[in-house]
Scaffold this motif. Structure first.
Motif, PDB file in Angstrom:
ATOM      1  N   GLY A  90       0.769  -1.238   0.000  1.00 37.41           N
ATOM      2  CA  GLY A  90       0.000   0.000   0.000  1.00 37.41           C
ATOM      3  C   GLY A  90       0.796   1.281   0.000  1.00 37.41           C
ATOM      4  O   GLY A  90       0.209   2.371   0.007  1.00 37.41           O
ATOM      5  N   HIS A 134      -5.914  -6.806  -4.151  1.00 39.90           N
ATOM      6  CA  HIS A 134      -5.413  -5.624  -4.858  1.00 39.90           C
ATOM      7  C   HIS A 134      -6.269  -5.380  -6.094  1.00 39.90           C
ATOM      8  O   HIS A 134      -6.494  -6.294  -6.892  1.00 39.90           O
ATOM      9  CB  HIS A 134      -3.957  -5.792  -5.288  1.00 39.90           C
ATOM     10  CG  HIS A 134      -3.451  -4.643  -6.115  1.00 39.90           C
ATOM     11  ND1 HIS A 134      -3.142  -3.419  -5.566  1.00 39.90           N
ATOM     12  CD2 HIS A 134      -3.234  -4.520  -7.447  1.00 39.90           C
ATOM     13  CE1 HIS A 134      -2.747  -2.602  -6.520  1.00 39.90           C
ATOM     14  NE2 HIS A 134      -2.793  -3.247  -7.676  1.00 39.90           N
ATOM     15  N   ASP A 153      -5.975  -3.236  -1.095  1.00 38.92           N
ATOM     16  CA  ASP A 153      -5.263  -2.121  -1.720  1.00 38.92           C
ATOM     17  C   ASP A 153      -5.901  -1.797  -3.064  1.00 38.92           C
ATOM     18  O   ASP A 153      -6.169  -2.698  -3.860  1.00 38.92           O
ATOM     19  CB  ASP A 153      -3.794  -2.518  -1.910  1.00 38.92           C
ATOM     20  CG  ASP A 153      -2.937  -1.387  -2.432  1.00 38.92           C
ATOM     21  OD1 ASP A 153      -3.198  -0.228  -2.066  1.00 38.92           O
ATOM     22  OD2 ASP A 153      -1.988  -1.665  -3.197  1.00 38.92           O
TER      23      ASP A 153
END
Length: 307
Positions: A31, A111, A79
């Motif tokens: 991140g 992600h 993220d």
């Protein structure tokens, strides 16, 4: 740039990096930025309104590359980044992205990379995106990339979208619009196993005269995994579009291919192909006659198929 051994291994898997890359790069780890470099022709700027970066490539830039890999090693981390690429007129560059997740915990790690490309007149881009997962935890490894491409007149974009190992769930959403004389080539290579699920959704809109697109997916589904491949090509003028899905199904896997062609002009030439089947017995027999076990023969066939 300080990365541990696990993070370095993931970088190798998703970006073929064993050290700091040449040229421009932005490496994101858990991140946050773990390293960045710009060049005289390629600038990387942090967004102020949301997480992500702007990659600005000057007109006429030739032979340079940009690496923007993402590494996640914290279990439970979710993220999301928004990366916008501005490729100047006449540039010729390679962009290497991709994400790797190592999850050894009990929480899901995820992600979502939202990438938008603005490709200038007569520019040429090769884009490589690799996704990879590992880890012995019970938490899932989830990747949901979104890729949008706007191509100006005479531009050329080649995209390699690869996911071969370890991703439990993925929804891959892709959209492109092409102007006059623009060309888009997409090659997807995907393998799922266990109970993994993968959905690939492509839509290409051919707005410009003599624009063309070729979207090809090759996939292997093993065990109890599930795959859905959906592609739509819309031709609004004299153009050429081709889509193909070629899948090997093994074990108790489930594969769905959904091609859609939408011709809105008499000179739009659009073609789709789809084939799903098991490994041919004669291929196995031939390799086994050379001394390979059945499992080794299957591995060789799958590896060659996904190249």
């Amino acid at each position: 740039m300080a990365l541990d051994a696990i993070q370095k291994n993931i970088l190798h898997e998703v970006a073929d990096l064993d050290g700091i890359p040449q040229g421009a790069y932005n490496i994101r780890a858990n991140g946050t930025s773990a390293g960045r470099n710009t060049t005289a022709n390629i600038d990387i700027v942090t967004k102020e309104d949301k997480p992500g970066i702007d990659i600005i490539i000057k007109p006429g830039t030739k032979g340079e590359s940009v690496h923007i890999p993402v590494v996640l090693t914290e279990s439970g981390l979710k993220d999301m980044v928004y990366n916008d690429f501005y490729v100047g007129e006449g540039a010729d560059v390679t962009i290497v992205a991709g994400c790797g997740i190592s999850n050894c915990g009990d929480q899901d790690s995820q992600h979502d990379g939202i990438h938008t490309f603005h490709v200038g007149k007569n520019a040429k881009v090769k884009y490589v995106e690799k996704h990879y997962g590992e880890g012995d935890g019970n938490g899932a490894r989830i990747l949901n990339p979104v890729t949008t491409v706007y191509q100006e007149e005479g531009s050329y974009v080649e995209m390699e979208m690869v996911q071969i190992k370890g991703v439990d769930s993925t929804v891959r959403t892709n959209y492109a619009e092409l102007a006059d004389g623009a060309t888009l080539l997409i090659h997807e290579a995907l393998m799922t196993h266990g109970k993994q699920q993968a959905t690939s959704d492509y839509k290409v809109v051919l707005n410009g005269e003599n624009s063309s697109a070729d979207v090809v997916s090759r996939s292997v589904a093993k065990d109890d995994s599930e795959q859905i491949f959906e592609v739509a090509i819309e031709g609004n003028t004299a153009c050429n579009g081709h889509a193909a899905c070629d899948a090997i199904i093994m074990g108790n896997a489930h594969v769905v291919a959904i091609p859609r062609l939408d011709a809105k002009n008499v000179d739009a030439a659009l073609i789709h192909e789809a084939a799903i089947g098991k490994i041919a017995g004669d291929q196995l027999i031939k390799l086994m006659s050379l001394g390979l076990t059945e499992e080794e023969a299957e591995e060789q066939i799958v590896a060659g198929f996904l190249r």
